[in-house]
Structure formats: C-alpha cells, structure tokens
Design an enzyme around this catalytic site. Sequence first.
Site, PDB file in Angstrom:
ATOM      1  N   ASP A   1       8.653   8.073  -9.528  1.00 40.68           N
ATOM      2  CA  ASP A   1       8.273   7.703  -8.170  1.00 40.68           C
ATOM      3  C   ASP A   1       8.997   6.447  -7.693  1.00 40.68           C
ATOM      4  O   ASP A   1       9.250   6.278  -6.500  1.00 40.68           O
ATOM      5  CB  ASP A   1       6.759   7.488  -8.087  1.00 40.68           C
TER       6      ASP A   1
ATOM      7  N   ASP B   1     -10.225 -10.569  -5.280  1.00 44.15           N
ATOM      8  CA  ASP B   1      -8.902 -10.696  -5.892  1.00 44.15           C
ATOM      9  C   ASP B   1      -7.788 -10.426  -4.895  1.00 44.15           C
ATOM     10  O   ASP B   1      -6.638 -10.786  -5.136  1.00 44.15           O
ATOM     11  CB  ASP B   1      -8.778  -9.740  -7.077  1.00 44.15           C
TER      12      ASP B   1
ATOM     13  N   ALA C   1      -1.715   5.583  -5.136  1.00 48.67           N
ATOM     14  CA  ALA C   1      -1.097   4.617  -6.047  1.00 48.67           C
ATOM     15  C   ALA C   1      -2.101   3.518  -6.393  1.00 48.67           C
ATOM     16  O   ALA C   1      -3.186   3.798  -6.884  1.00 48.67           O
ATOM     17  CB  ALA C   1       0.183   4.055  -5.406  1.00 48.67           C
TER      18      ALA C   1
ATOM     19  N   ALA D   1      -4.043   1.821  -4.542  1.00 52.95           N
ATOM     20  CA  ALA D   1      -5.293   1.919  -3.786  1.00 52.95           C
ATOM     21  C   ALA D   1      -6.332   2.778  -4.500  1.00 52.95           C
ATOM     22  O   ALA D   1      -7.515   2.428  -4.553  1.00 52.95           O
ATOM     23  CB  ALA D   1      -5.019   2.461  -2.383  1.00 52.95           C
TER      24      ALA D   1
END
Length: 377
Positions: free
Chosen positions: A124, A248, A260, A262
């Site tokens: 990817d 964070d 990905a 998320a």
Amino acid sequence: MCTAMKFNQCVPQDTPGNLCENKVWKWHIQDPASQRLTWNKPPKSVLVIKKIRDASLLQPFKELCIFLTQVKDLIVYVENKVLEDPAISDDENFGAITKKFCTFRDDLDDISNRIDFIICLGGDGTLLYASSLFQESVPPVMAFHLGSLGFLTPFKFDTYQSQVTQIIEGNAAIVLRSRLKVRVLKENCEKKARVDEKCIILTNVESSRKAVQYQVLNEVVVDRGPSSYLSNVDLFLDGHLITTVQGDGVIVSTPTGSTAYAVAAGASMIHPNVPAIMITPICPHSLSFRPIVVPAGVELKIMLSRDARNTAWVSFDGRKRQEICHGDSITITTSCFPVPSICFRDPVNDWFESLAQCLHWNVRKKQNYLSSEDEEF
C-alpha cells in the site's frame, strides 16, 4: 470528484404545472461499478514505481519493464534511486533496457504532464508514494500486490501481461479515491535586538507566515509527539469551533484512509466512493468522544488551544512530520484531484475482497447446526 448522486427535476404527481405541492422527489444514485477507464488516445508512457531496497521485487520489476518496452513499446519512467540499486545497475543483461528509461528525481523534476498511467510494485505504501508525486491531476494507477498487506493493491503479478494489456486497451473499472488538500500555515516569530541612543537594548518581535500545501490520500495525524502531556487542540468546522481534542491526538482521514490508522483507533470503515471526511480521536480523555463522519465539502481547521501545555506534531500519510506551535494552523478540505485507482473487478467487489483477505473482516468459526433433538435439551 465525480458526482455521487444526481437529482432529477421535481415530478408533480397531481396537476401538471403545479409547484410540487406534494413534494415528491425522484433521484438516481450512480452505480460505482459504472466508472470505467477510457482513453482519448492510446497511452504512450508509464511510470513504474518499485518499493526500494526489496530484493524480492527485482525480478518482477525487470520482467515488467522488458514487457513494457519491448512488447508494448511504451516509454517507461523510473526514479533514479531505483536504478541506483547495485542489483540493477550491475546487471549487464538488463543494461540495454535501462538505457531506454526516462529517469527523474521526485524532489527536483516535474513529471505530472508526461505520464499516462502508473504501475506500482509493492504494498500500500507504493500507492501512497505515487499519490505524493502528483500535487494536482493524478494518472490512473494499477497496483500489484507484492507487499505485506495489500489492501489497496488488488492485482496479482502472476498474470501481469494480460492484465496490463487490458488496461492499455481501456477495459477496466476505476474507483476515484478522494484526497485531502492540506494547508499548513506556520507563524514564524523572529526576535531582533537593537541599541537606542541611551545604550538600552530593545527587542522587537517580527512575525511572518509560511504556508505549505500537501495532497493526502490516507490521513492527517495530529498527535502529542514526545511530550507526556495530553494533546490539546481546537477543531473548527467551516469557521465554527466544534470541539477541543484532549487525548493522544486526532486523525482526519479520507474514506480510503478509514481502513488504515483510523480503523485501528476505533473508526468505521467507509467505502472509497462515499464522499466524506472522517474525524477520529486517538485515545481521547473522554469516553463520549466517538469518531464522526462529516460531508466532503466542509473545511476543517486544527490549531493548538491557548491553554495547551505542549506543542503538537503532524504527519501526512506518515510523511513530512513536523511540529505545530501556538499560532500555527492546519486547514483541511477535500481535494479536487482524486486518485483514479484501477480495479481488478469493480469498486464494490474489490473492497469487500480486501476486507475479507487483508483484515479478515467478520471471520469467525460458524455456530454448529442445532437439530430438533438438541432443541429438547
């Protein structure tokens, strides 16, 4: 981006000429599989992107380049750093092929108007890198699965000759993967000292602004960096403060990027044909702060809160990482230049195939059948 939904005119159901008093609308939703690759003229040039420092890709790379130059008579563009690999530069048999290549350096040369389509060899990351090379219109991308995950690379290299031939003939479906247009505005404060007539040192603070723009395929990540304090950033939508992110960090992703970083942070997975932007907090300091999806047409802005104890750090598809200080801002909108990703079958089937094969979506051992005798107990 192409229009995802087309609205027809209001069709009155009663008397002709009325003003749609019953407010009945008819609409048509475009089939994602209807997006096809068509050439105005046969392609003449191709950019081949190979994952650097991967010995397993050397033979596929050489085979593909020989096929493209000798069989298909295409002009092949390759990065200089690919040919600097000793396994390629020291290969005398392959030397005659490399002399036909057009080479470039990603930080110096502009090839945006020279490429008809792109072939990626790797995972990817090669597709993300291909996207970063084009800050405006992107040529169609054909990605071969020769990496580790391969969620965005649907093609197998075993039958590359027939598959590449189909692409050259224009016989393929495409999915338009939306990108994010990101503008980083940095406040540069410079202190200048001067001595007045009474020998007193005076300090003046001069501020200037520097803007940098990026095209992002997966996500923009704002995090707390090396600091042990919570990240504290304000999130604006179309100029209105909607929330302050304490945790964070926060991820702003495209539908492509929803599978990905998320999804690892708890977000939903969105099909790339859906026009949207996803906002996902990273370990928020509030149990009620859940990921949200906003329309693709909005403008997001991220800034450090006034009472933030530390700076923040931002990265774009995992690259160009930099510090964000007070006064800096990150503006995010949907780009006008998507990535046309060539499908193996069609956008829907390819996506669910990737969910099943790469992420093992909803894979579990099936429940045993319950017979009528078992029901008695």
